[in-house]
Design a protein around this motif. Structure first.
Motif, PDB file in Angstrom:
ATOM      1  N   HIS A   1      14.473   6.477 -12.422  1.00 48.89           N
ATOM      2  CA  HIS A   1      13.991   5.627 -13.518  1.00 48.89           C
ATOM      3  C   HIS A   1      14.643   4.244 -13.438  1.00 48.89           C
ATOM      4  CE1 HIS A   1      12.923   9.447 -16.034  1.00 48.89           C
ATOM      5  NE2 HIS A   1      11.980   9.151 -15.155  1.00 48.89           N
ATOM      6  N   LEU A   2      15.950   4.223 -13.168  1.00 55.23           N
ATOM      7  CA  LEU A   2      16.653   2.940 -13.053  1.00 55.23           C
ATOM      8  C   LEU A   2      16.132   2.140 -11.854  1.00 55.23           C
ATOM      9  CD1 LEU A   2      20.196   4.233 -13.977  1.00 55.23           C
ATOM     10  CD2 LEU A   2      18.987   2.418 -15.196  1.00 55.23           C
ATOM     11  N   HIS A   3      15.775   2.841 -10.765  1.00 59.02           N
ATOM     12  CA  HIS A   3      15.183   2.160  -9.606  1.00 59.02           C
ATOM     13  C   HIS A   3      13.929   1.403 -10.039  1.00 59.02           C
ATOM     14  CE1 HIS A   3      13.631   1.497  -5.530  1.00 59.02           C
ATOM     15  NE2 HIS A   3      12.482   2.005  -5.926  1.00 59.02           N
ATOM     16  N   HIS A   4      13.163   2.008 -10.966  1.00 58.40           N
ATOM     17  CA  HIS A   4      11.935   1.355 -11.427  1.00 58.40           C
ATOM     18  C   HIS A   4      12.230   0.179 -12.357  1.00 58.40           C
ATOM     19  CE1 HIS A   4       8.347   3.439  -9.985  1.00 58.40           C
ATOM     20  NE2 HIS A   4       9.043   4.550  -9.998  1.00 58.40           N
ATOM     21  N   TYR A   5      13.046   0.383 -13.372  1.00 58.97           N
ATOM     22  CA  TYR A   5      13.120  -0.662 -14.397  1.00 58.97           C
ATOM     23  C   TYR A   5      14.369  -1.542 -14.335  1.00 58.97           C
ATOM     24  CZ  TYR A   5      15.962   2.325 -17.584  1.00 58.97           C
ATOM     25  OH  TYR A   5      16.923   3.102 -18.158  1.00 58.97           O
ATOM     26  N   LYS A   6      15.385  -1.108 -13.551  1.00 63.77           N
ATOM     27  CA  LYS A   6      16.603  -1.919 -13.535  1.00 63.77           C
ATOM     28  C   LYS A   6      16.742  -2.728 -12.248  1.00 63.77           C
ATOM     29  CE  LYS A   6      20.786  -3.033 -15.018  1.00 63.77           C
ATOM     30  NZ  LYS A   6      22.008  -2.542 -15.606  1.00 63.77           N
TER      31      LYS A   6
ATOM     32  N   ASP B   1      16.707  -2.570  -5.736  1.00 57.29           N
ATOM     33  CA  ASP B   1      17.623  -2.558  -4.594  1.00 57.29           C
ATOM     34  C   ASP B   1      18.621  -1.413  -4.656  1.00 57.29           C
ATOM     35  OD1 ASP B   1      16.424  -4.911  -3.686  1.00 57.29           O
ATOM     36  OD2 ASP B   1      17.701  -6.111  -4.996  1.00 57.29           O
ATOM     37  N   LYS B   2      18.444  -0.542  -5.617  1.00 62.91           N
ATOM     38  CA  LYS B   2      19.342   0.610  -5.762  1.00 62.91           C
ATOM     39  C   LYS B   2      18.519   1.840  -6.117  1.00 62.91           C
ATOM     40  CE  LYS B   2      23.769  -1.074  -7.447  1.00 62.91           C
ATOM     41  NZ  LYS B   2      24.605  -1.123  -8.662  1.00 62.91           N
ATOM     42  N   GLY B   3      19.165   2.997  -5.986  1.00 61.47           N
ATOM     43  CA  GLY B   3      18.519   4.236  -6.438  1.00 61.47           C
ATOM     44  C   GLY B   3      17.306   4.615  -5.620  1.00 61.47           C
ATOM     45  N   PHE B   4      17.440   4.635  -4.303  1.00 61.45           N
ATOM     46  CA  PHE B   4      16.290   4.957  -3.443  1.00 61.45           C
ATOM     47  C   PHE B   4      16.034   6.460  -3.357  1.00 61.45           C
ATOM     48  CE2 PHE B   4      18.104   0.944  -1.906  1.00 61.45           C
ATOM     49  CZ  PHE B   4      17.001   0.117  -2.056  1.00 61.45           C
ATOM     50  N   GLY B   5      17.089   7.245  -3.560  1.00 61.87           N
ATOM     51  CA  GLY B   5      16.955   8.696  -3.426  1.00 61.87           C
ATOM     52  C   GLY B   5      16.133   9.299  -4.543  1.00 61.87           C
ATOM     53  N   VAL B   6      15.180  10.153  -4.198  1.00 62.72           N
ATOM     54  CA  VAL B   6      14.339  10.814  -5.188  1.00 62.72           C
ATOM     55  C   VAL B   6      14.693  12.301  -5.260  1.00 62.72           C
ATOM     56  CG1 VAL B   6      11.958  11.519  -5.703  1.00 62.72           C
ATOM     57  CG2 VAL B   6      12.451   9.155  -5.040  1.00 62.72           C
ATOM     58  N   SER B   7      14.672  12.982  -4.121  1.00 69.11           N
ATOM     59  CA  SER B   7      14.970  14.417  -4.126  1.00 69.11           C
ATOM     60  C   SER B   7      16.454  14.678  -3.890  1.00 69.11           C
ATOM     61  CB  SER B   7      14.129  15.148  -3.078  1.00 69.11           C
ATOM     62  OG  SER B   7      14.185  14.472  -1.844  1.00 69.11           O
ATOM     63  N   SER B   8      17.185  13.649  -3.488  1.00 71.17           N
ATOM     64  CA  SER B   8      18.615  13.807  -3.257  1.00 71.17           C
ATOM     65  C   SER B   8      19.289  12.449  -3.397  1.00 71.17           C
ATOM     66  CB  SER B   8      18.836  14.347  -1.837  1.00 71.17           C
ATOM     67  OG  SER B   8      20.155  14.064  -1.409  1.00 71.17           O
ATOM     68  N   ALA B   9      20.518  12.464  -3.878  1.00 69.83           N
ATOM     69  CA  ALA B   9      21.262  11.214  -4.019  1.00 69.83           C
ATOM     70  C   ALA B   9      22.187  10.993  -2.828  1.00 69.83           C
ATOM     71  CB  ALA B   9      22.063  11.241  -5.310  1.00 69.83           C
TER      72      ALA B   9
ATOM     73  N   VAL C   1       0.841  -1.203   0.000  1.00 67.90           N
ATOM     74  CA  VAL C   1       0.000   0.000   0.000  1.00 67.90           C
ATOM     75  C   VAL C   1       0.875   1.252   0.000  1.00 67.90           C
ATOM     76  CG1 VAL C   1      -1.629   1.347   1.401  1.00 67.90           C
ATOM     77  CG2 VAL C   1      -2.013  -1.097   1.040  1.00 67.90           C
ATOM     78  N   LEU C   2       1.963   1.230   0.770  1.00 72.81           N
ATOM     79  CA  LEU C   2       2.823   2.409   0.872  1.00 72.81           C
ATOM     80  C   LEU C   2       3.711   2.597  -0.357  1.00 72.81           C
ATOM     81  CD1 LEU C   2       4.107   2.564   4.545  1.00 72.81           C
ATOM     82  CD2 LEU C   2       2.338   3.936   3.464  1.00 72.81           C
ATOM     83  N   HIS C   3       4.228   1.531  -0.927  1.00 71.92           N
ATOM     84  CA  HIS C   3       5.238   1.694  -1.970  1.00 71.92           C
ATOM     85  C   HIS C   3       5.064   0.761  -3.176  1.00 71.92           C
ATOM     86  CE1 HIS C   3       9.145   3.163  -3.367  1.00 71.92           C
ATOM     87  NE2 HIS C   3       9.400   1.930  -3.756  1.00 71.92           N
ATOM     88  N   GLY C   4       4.767  -0.512  -2.922  1.00 68.32           N
ATOM     89  CA  GLY C   4       4.724  -1.497  -4.005  1.00 68.32           C
ATOM     90  C   GLY C   4       3.735  -1.145  -5.095  1.00 68.32           C
ATOM     91  N   ASN C   5       2.620  -0.545  -4.717  1.00 65.28           N
ATOM     92  CA  ASN C   5       1.601  -0.207  -5.717  1.00 65.28           C
ATOM     93  C   ASN C   5       2.148   0.790  -6.741  1.00 65.28           C
ATOM     94  OD1 ASN C   5       0.292   2.647  -5.193  1.00 65.28           O
ATOM     95  ND2 ASN C   5       0.772   1.792  -3.213  1.00 65.28           N
ATOM     96  N   HIS C   6       3.062   1.669  -6.304  1.00 64.29           N
ATOM     97  CA  HIS C   6       3.663   2.627  -7.252  1.00 64.29           C
ATOM     98  C   HIS C   6       4.553   1.903  -8.266  1.00 64.29           C
ATOM     99  CE1 HIS C   6       5.653   5.988  -9.064  1.00 64.29           C
ATOM    100  NE2 HIS C   6       6.825   5.684  -8.528  1.00 64.29           N
ATOM    101  N   HIS C   7       5.177   0.790  -7.821  1.00 68.56           N
ATOM    102  CA  HIS C   7       5.986   0.018  -8.762  1.00 68.56           C
ATOM    103  C   HIS C   7       5.102  -0.710  -9.763  1.00 68.56           C
ATOM    104  CE1 HIS C   7      10.262   0.232  -7.584  1.00 68.56           C
ATOM    105  NE2 HIS C   7       9.754   0.678  -6.461  1.00 68.56           N
TER     106      HIS C   7
END
Ligand SMILES: [Zn+2]
Ligand SMILES: [Zn+2]
Length: 139
Positions: A94-99, A102-110, A14-20
């Motif tokens: 984008h890579l967090h979504h399709y690649k 387990d990586k690329g968690f930062g959205v507003s900052s790396a 509900v919190l995150h998986g649905n966005h994926h």
């Protein structure tokens, strides 16, 4: 988060998986108003226990940070980066979504991805334009 508990699995979905599962659904980026108000009240209460009157300074900053994060996430799925220096953040998400989830968690900052070594090596990653397109909202 990996768990065997069906309830926790559902909660994470509900919190995150649905966005994926539905990355193009604009309605799934910000939490709806009623759950937001309930959660914000609980967070305010928890902060008040520790910070007392300083909560009135801390909490608005906390909310602003959340809104900036949420707006950035929206922008990443809606438009091209407005400035060149923001392109790595767009690619990281984008890579967090399709690649790799387990990586690329930062959205507003790396920043934290760099601290924990979960930032994608953007020089090695090729941009898959079709996959990026499949993450973007309809115009
Ligand atoms: Zn996303
Ligand atoms: Zn994710």
């Amino acid at each position: 988060m990996v768990t065997e508990s069906p309830r926790l699995t559902r909660f994470i979905y509900v919190l995150h998986g649905n966005h994926h599962e539905y990355p193009r659904d604009k309605q799934r980026l910000f939490m709806p108003p009623v759950p937001s108000l309930i959660l914000a009240s609980a967070i305010f209460g928890a902060q008040y226990i520790f910070l007392r009157q300083f909560t009135f300074m801390f909490f608005p900053g906390f909310l602003l940070g959340y809104l900036i994060y949420g707006s950035m996430h929206y922008a990443i799925h809606a438009w091209n980066p407005p400035f060149r220096f923001m392109k790595p953040l767009w690619r990281n998400h984008h890579l967090h979504h399709y690649k790799s989830e387990d990586k690329g968690f930062g959205v507003s900052s790396a920043f934290w991805d760099r601290v924990f070594g979960t930032f994608f090596n953007l020089e090695k990653e090729k941009e898959d334009k079709e996959k990026v397109k499949s993450l973007m909202f309809d115009k």
